[in-house]
Scaffold this motif. Structure first.
Motif, PDB file in Angstrom:
ATOM      1  N   ASN A 138      45.072  49.955  41.106  1.00 22.54           N
ATOM      2  CA  ASN A 138      45.248  48.652  40.469  1.00 22.54           C
ATOM      3  C   ASN A 138      44.118  48.383  39.473  1.00 22.54           C
ATOM      4  O   ASN A 138      42.950  48.259  39.862  1.00 22.54           O
ATOM      5  CB  ASN A 138      45.296  47.541  41.519  1.00 22.54           C
ATOM      6  CG  ASN A 138      46.525  47.648  42.401  1.00 22.54           C
ATOM      7  OD1 ASN A 138      47.643  47.814  41.909  1.00 22.54           O
ATOM      8  ND2 ASN A 138      46.323  47.563  43.715  1.00 22.54           N
ATOM      9  N   GLU A 139      44.478  48.296  38.226  1.00 20.83           N
ATOM     10  CA  GLU A 139      43.506  48.005  37.168  1.00 20.83           C
ATOM     11  C   GLU A 139      42.936  46.601  37.355  1.00 20.83           C
ATOM     12  O   GLU A 139      43.567  45.725  37.948  1.00 20.83           O
ATOM     13  CB  GLU A 139      44.209  48.111  35.815  1.00 20.83           C
ATOM     14  CG  GLU A 139      43.323  47.890  34.601  1.00 20.83           C
ATOM     15  CD  GLU A 139      44.125  48.012  33.301  1.00 20.83           C
ATOM     16  OE1 GLU A 139      43.486  47.994  32.233  1.00 20.83           O
ATOM     17  OE2 GLU A 139      45.363  48.140  33.393  1.00 20.83           O
ATOM     18  N   GLY A 140      41.738  46.385  36.849  1.00 21.39           N
ATOM     19  CA  GLY A 140      41.135  45.066  36.966  1.00 21.39           C
ATOM     20  C   GLY A 140      40.181  44.756  35.833  1.00 21.39           C
ATOM     21  O   GLY A 140      39.764  45.650  35.078  1.00 21.39           O
ATOM     22  N   TYR A 141      39.851  43.460  35.696  1.00 18.84           N
ATOM     23  CA  TYR A 141      38.907  42.990  34.683  1.00 18.84           C
ATOM     24  C   TYR A 141      37.777  42.161  35.296  1.00 18.84           C
ATOM     25  O   TYR A 141      36.746  41.941  34.655  1.00 18.84           O
ATOM     26  CB  TYR A 141      39.627  42.125  33.642  1.00 18.84           C
ATOM     27  CG  TYR A 141      40.636  42.879  32.818  1.00 18.84           C
ATOM     28  CD1 TYR A 141      40.271  43.475  31.610  1.00 18.84           C
ATOM     29  CD2 TYR A 141      41.942  43.038  33.255  1.00 18.84           C
ATOM     30  CE1 TYR A 141      41.186  44.187  30.854  1.00 18.84           C
ATOM     31  CE2 TYR A 141      42.873  43.747  32.510  1.00 18.84           C
ATOM     32  CZ  TYR A 141      42.490  44.316  31.312  1.00 18.84           C
ATOM     33  OH  TYR A 141      43.399  45.020  30.573  1.00 18.84           O
ATOM     34  N   ALA A 142      37.971  41.697  36.529  1.00 22.43           N
ATOM     35  CA  ALA A 142      37.022  40.779  37.150  1.00 22.43           C
ATOM     36  C   ALA A 142      35.916  41.548  37.860  1.00 22.43           C
ATOM     37  O   ALA A 142      36.178  42.396  38.718  1.00 22.43           O
ATOM     38  CB  ALA A 142      37.750  39.874  38.141  1.00 22.43           C
ATOM     39  N   ILE A 143      34.677  41.246  37.490  1.00 19.00           N
ATOM     40  CA  ILE A 143      33.528  41.921  38.104  1.00 19.00           C
ATOM     41  C   ILE A 143      32.296  41.051  37.929  1.00 19.00           C
ATOM     42  O   ILE A 143      32.088  40.460  36.856  1.00 19.00           O
ATOM     43  CB  ILE A 143      33.330  43.327  37.489  1.00 19.00           C
ATOM     44  CG1 ILE A 143      32.219  44.087  38.208  1.00 19.00           C
ATOM     45  CG2 ILE A 143      33.064  43.241  35.997  1.00 19.00           C
ATOM     46  CD1 ILE A 143      32.183  45.566  37.841  1.00 19.00           C
ATOM     47  N   ALA A 144      31.475  40.933  38.978  1.00 19.40           N
ATOM     48  CA  ALA A 144      30.280  40.081  38.884  1.00 19.40           C
ATOM     49  C   ALA A 144      29.263  40.475  39.947  1.00 19.40           C
ATOM     50  O   ALA A 144      29.610  40.676  41.119  1.00 19.40           O
ATOM     51  CB  ALA A 144      30.654  38.605  39.049  1.00 19.40           C
TER      52      ALA A 144
ATOM     53  N   ALA B  81      31.118  41.648  43.384  1.00 18.89           N
ATOM     54  CA  ALA B  81      32.504  41.248  43.643  1.00 18.89           C
ATOM     55  C   ALA B  81      33.389  41.805  42.537  1.00 18.89           C
ATOM     56  O   ALA B  81      33.033  41.746  41.358  1.00 18.89           O
ATOM     57  CB  ALA B  81      32.624  39.734  43.706  1.00 18.89           C
ATOM     58  N   THR B  82      34.554  42.349  42.912  1.00 15.24           N
ATOM     59  CA  THR B  82      35.477  42.923  41.936  1.00 15.24           C
ATOM     60  C   THR B  82      36.905  42.493  42.269  1.00 15.24           C
ATOM     61  O   THR B  82      37.283  42.422  43.450  1.00 15.24           O
ATOM     62  CB  THR B  82      35.398  44.461  41.932  1.00 15.24           C
ATOM     63  OG1 THR B  82      35.590  44.956  43.265  1.00 15.24           O
ATOM     64  CG2 THR B  82      34.047  44.925  41.421  1.00 15.24           C
TER      65      THR B  82
ATOM     66  N   GLY C 203      44.623  35.421  48.211  1.00 18.47           N
ATOM     67  CA  GLY C 203      45.072  34.036  48.039  1.00 18.47           C
ATOM     68  C   GLY C 203      45.674  33.806  46.673  1.00 18.47           C
ATOM     69  O   GLY C 203      46.533  32.934  46.500  1.00 18.47           O
ATOM     70  N   HIS C 204      45.239  34.574  45.676  1.00 21.50           N
ATOM     71  CA  HIS C 204      45.828  34.462  44.348  1.00 21.50           C
ATOM     72  C   HIS C 204      47.196  35.140  44.336  1.00 21.50           C
ATOM     73  O   HIS C 204      47.371  36.225  44.902  1.00 21.50           O
ATOM     74  CB  HIS C 204      44.925  35.112  43.295  1.00 21.50           C
ATOM     75  CG  HIS C 204      43.729  34.282  42.930  1.00 21.50           C
ATOM     76  ND1 HIS C 204      43.834  33.040  42.334  1.00 21.50           N
ATOM     77  CD2 HIS C 204      42.397  34.519  43.076  1.00 21.50           C
ATOM     78  CE1 HIS C 204      42.627  32.551  42.125  1.00 21.50           C
ATOM     79  NE2 HIS C 204      41.722  33.427  42.570  1.00 21.50           N
ATOM     80  N   SER C 205      48.150  34.505  43.671  1.00 19.64           N
ATOM     81  CA  SER C 205      49.503  35.056  43.604  1.00 19.64           C
ATOM     82  C   SER C 205      49.679  36.004  42.429  1.00 19.64           C
ATOM     83  O   SER C 205      50.699  36.689  42.339  1.00 19.64           O
ATOM     84  CB  SER C 205      50.529  33.925  43.503  1.00 19.64           C
ATOM     85  OG  SER C 205      50.287  33.131  42.342  1.00 19.64           O
ATOM     86  N   CYS C 206      48.689  36.031  41.515  1.00 19.49           N
ATOM     87  CA  CYS C 206      48.746  36.907  40.340  1.00 19.49           C
ATOM     88  C   CYS C 206      47.390  37.574  40.148  1.00 19.49           C
ATOM     89  O   CYS C 206      46.504  37.468  40.991  1.00 19.49           O
ATOM     90  CB  CYS C 206      49.136  36.117  39.092  1.00 19.49           C
ATOM     91  SG  CYS C 206      50.788  35.371  39.159  1.00 19.49           S
ATOM     92  N   SER C 207      47.234  38.201  39.013  1.00 17.38           N
ATOM     93  CA  SER C 207      46.024  38.960  38.706  1.00 17.38           C
ATOM     94  C   SER C 207      44.765  38.096  38.767  1.00 17.38           C
ATOM     95  O   SER C 207      44.749  36.951  38.307  1.00 17.38           O
ATOM     96  CB  SER C 207      46.157  39.558  37.305  1.00 17.38           C
ATOM     97  OG  SER C 207      44.931  40.127  36.885  1.00 17.38           O
ATOM     98  N   VAL C 208      43.698  38.672  39.347  1.00 20.10           N
ATOM     99  CA  VAL C 208      42.375  38.037  39.286  1.00 20.10           C
ATOM    100  C   VAL C 208      41.753  38.420  37.948  1.00 20.10           C
ATOM    101  O   VAL C 208      41.524  39.601  37.673  1.00 20.10           O
ATOM    102  CB  VAL C 208      41.477  38.505  40.448  1.00 20.10           C
ATOM    103  CG1 VAL C 208      40.096  37.875  40.340  1.00 20.10           C
ATOM    104  CG2 VAL C 208      42.123  38.161  41.786  1.00 20.10           C
ATOM    105  N   GLU C 209      41.475  37.426  37.112  1.00 18.44           N
ATOM    106  CA  GLU C 209      41.024  37.689  35.751  1.00 18.44           C
ATOM    107  C   GLU C 209      39.508  37.710  35.607  1.00 18.44           C
ATOM    108  O   GLU C 209      38.962  38.437  34.782  1.00 18.44           O
ATOM    109  CB  GLU C 209      41.612  36.633  34.804  1.00 18.44           C
ATOM    110  CG  GLU C 209      43.131  36.670  34.701  1.00 18.44           C
ATOM    111  CD  GLU C 209      43.623  37.956  34.079  1.00 18.44           C
ATOM    112  OE1 GLU C 209      43.262  38.236  32.919  1.00 18.44           O
ATOM    113  OE2 GLU C 209      44.356  38.702  34.766  1.00 18.44           O
ATOM    114  N   ASP C 210      38.803  36.896  36.398  1.00 18.89           N
ATOM    115  CA  ASP C 210      37.341  36.846  36.258  1.00 18.89           C
ATOM    116  C   ASP C 210      36.719  36.364  37.554  1.00 18.89           C
ATOM    117  O   ASP C 210      37.378  35.710  38.390  1.00 18.89           O
ATOM    118  CB  ASP C 210      36.944  35.919  35.100  1.00 18.89           C
ATOM    119  CG  ASP C 210      35.547  36.212  34.569  1.00 18.89           C
ATOM    120  OD1 ASP C 210      34.926  37.202  35.021  1.00 18.89           O
ATOM    121  OD2 ASP C 210      35.052  35.463  33.699  1.00 18.89           O
ATOM    122  N   LEU C 211      35.439  36.688  37.721  1.00 23.99           N
ATOM    123  CA  LEU C 211      34.667  36.301  38.902  1.00 23.99           C
ATOM    124  C   LEU C 211      33.268  35.879  38.476  1.00 23.99           C
ATOM    125  O   LEU C 211      32.729  36.393  37.488  1.00 23.99           O
ATOM    126  CB  LEU C 211      34.546  37.481  39.876  1.00 23.99           C
ATOM    127  CG  LEU C 211      35.796  37.925  40.634  1.00 23.99           C
ATOM    128  CD1 LEU C 211      35.613  39.343  41.160  1.00 23.99           C
ATOM    129  CD2 LEU C 211      36.088  36.966  41.783  1.00 23.99           C
TER     130      LEU C 211
END
Length: 497
Positions: free
Chosen positions: A262-268, A279-280, A308-316
């Motif tokens: 699963n690709e992602g963009y959220a990372i902090a 966190a990713t 808990g999110h129903s769609c993509s996590v975009e940022d953290l």
């Protein structure tokens, strides 16, 4: 200014010859008699001769006429990308009088994300040329994915604009000491197997006063992996003569594979965990937390995701003052607040903030109850977290500020590191904007700004940058921003901040 010639001694000055005549004794001029110069013209003084130029007109007047007849026309009206359109044959150029510093540098491949690395050169730097260290991840063209890399960067020779130097210089000595150099981009490459979606850096405390702090980079990649490197050797190599990077320096410390494919963009990274806590989030809506051991430096990822999110996590982003609290934004339009210690791995708070995707969010380090969110519809909001009481709030809290200036999706937000009212914003309309949220609405002044209607008074600056994706403040050089996009890297400091 013309220099005044020294007065000649009449006893020593030779007699001049006129029309081939022999010199004769000087009998002087009779009373009320005026010397007549056969070559007299309309210029009465040396100063007038220097000012008038070769054709009897001031140089500035003549050059303006030559420019008007032979050069392209320049329209100096305020132009806002996304709201105004260029006519055929027109191009857009920045007004350099509004920048103290502006540079563009092009890497081999464009980068979607960049983060600034804190250096040892000191805080509050105002001298030029400036130097910035950063890390970015490339987006190589399709079919050339093997050329992707994580780039450790040193941008040096960042000089002040000539116009800004002339306006702000306190003395001629200051001008002479300041070099007018060309910008230099140095890179240290770490090969990767695919493109990087987002890059973030964390620094652990240094072991001694002379040693560099351990600097970790985390790259959220297209294939769903999160790759962590120690880039301290790469940074050391820039300023240590004869330093050779060992082959093992490019080997990752750890790879988070919990996101599967699963690709992602959220990372902090958390700012309150010196060893490192990351966190990713990915497009499936899952969030994983990875912790680095302060004892041996090993990494452990919690096997149970936060859901808990129903769609993509975009940022953290992590709270700047609560060690175990972080926030997430999603394309489901919500922002959720989490406690990383929660055994249930569910959100403590969930607030609907937009009817569209919430692409990015930023937590104010100076005013921790303020959280900014950027949305797919081009708007961004600032929220007071003190009004977010519980997850069962019947009425959605209203933001303390909401702006709809941008015409395309918001791609980046970051609060100024030392001024709690200023924020930078990037959008898909090719603009990077700077805002001062402390400016209050005034009925007279808010009607228009710089002769452009419908511009919020809080808007300080609009910078055009093709396909800009992300901007980060250079915290050690006040007011300086580094941005990345399809046209490369931009480093700028405006007269507004």
């Amino acid at each position: 200014m013309a220099k005044r010639a020294a007065e000649d001694d009449p006893q020593d000055s030779p007699q001049t010859l006129k029309s081939g005549d022999r010199p004769v004794a000087d009998t002087g001029l009779a009373e009320n008699e005026q010397f007549e110069d056969d070559f007299e013209d309309e210029f009465e003084s040396e100063d007038e001769i220097f000012e008038a130029g070769v054709d009897g007109r001031p140089d500035a007047e003549r050059e303006a006429e030559q420019f008007a007849t032979g050069a392209m026309d320049i329209d100096k009206q305020t132009f806002i990308p996304g709201r105004h359109k260029l006519d055929a044959g027109q191009t857009l150029a920045p007004d350099l009088s509004t920048y103290e510093m502006l540079h563009t540098l092009e890497p081999t491949w464009p980068c979607l994300s960049i983060d600034v690395v804190r250096d040892q050169l000191g805080d509050g730097r105002k001298s030029y040329p400036a130097t910035v260290y950063a890390v970015a991840g490339t987006q190589a063209a399709q079919g050339r994915e093997k050329e992707n890399q994580i780039m450790v960067l040193k941008l040096s020779g960042l000089s002040r604009n000539d116009e800004a130097r002339n306006l702000n210089s306190d003395s001629e000595d200051e001008d002479e000491d300041e070099e007018n150099s060309d910008p230099i981009l140095e890179t240290r490459a770490i090969p990767t197997s695919c493109a990087t979606n987002r890059m973030r850096v964390h620094q652990s405390p240094q072991a001694s006063g002379s040693a560099l702090p351990t600097t970790l980079s985390a790259a959220m990649q297209e294939n769903g992996e999160v790759v962590i490197h120690d880039i301290t050797p790469h940074l050391t190599s820039f300023d240590t003569p004869g330093y050779t990077l060992a082959p093992a320096a490019s080997k990752s410390l750890h790879t988070v594979r919990s996101h599967k494919k699963n690709e992602g963009y959220a990372i902090a990274w958390s700012p309150l965990h010196p060893a490192g806590k990351l966190a990713t989030g990915d497009i499936s809506g899952k969030i994983f937390v990875t912790t680095r051991s302060p004892a041996d430096g090993t990494f452990t990822t919690d096997a149970t995701p936060f859901t808990g999110h129903s769609c993509s996590v975009e940022d953290l982003c992590w709270s700047p003052n609560e060690k175990f609290v972080f926030a997430s934004s999603s394309s489901d339009g919500t922002v959720k607040i989490w406690d990383s210690r929660s055994k249930s791995h569910t959100a403590a708070l969930s607030i609907k903030v937009s009817d569209t995707d919430v692409n990015v969010l930023a937590w104010s380090a100076l005013t921790p109850h303020l959280l900014a969110t950027g949305h797919e519809d081009g708007s961004f909001s600032v929220h007071d977290l003190r009004t977010w009481r519980s997850a069962t709030t019947s009425e959605t809290p209203k933001p303390v500020a909401h702006f709809t200036f941008h015409t395309e999706q918001i791609t980046s937000l970051q609060w100024h590191p030392t001024d709690d009212s200023i924020i930078s914003v990037c959008a898909g309309d090719n603009t990077l904007t700077l805002w001062d949220l402390a400016v209050e609405l005034d009925d007279e002044e808010s009607k228009y700004t710089a002769d452009v209607k419908d511009v919020p008074p809080q808007l300080l600056f609009v910078h055009y940058m093709e396909m800009v994706k992300e901007a980060r403040w250079c915290g050690q050089i006040p007011g300086t921003v580094i941005a990345t996009g399809g046209a490369g890297f931009g480093v700028l400091k405006t007269i507004s901040v």
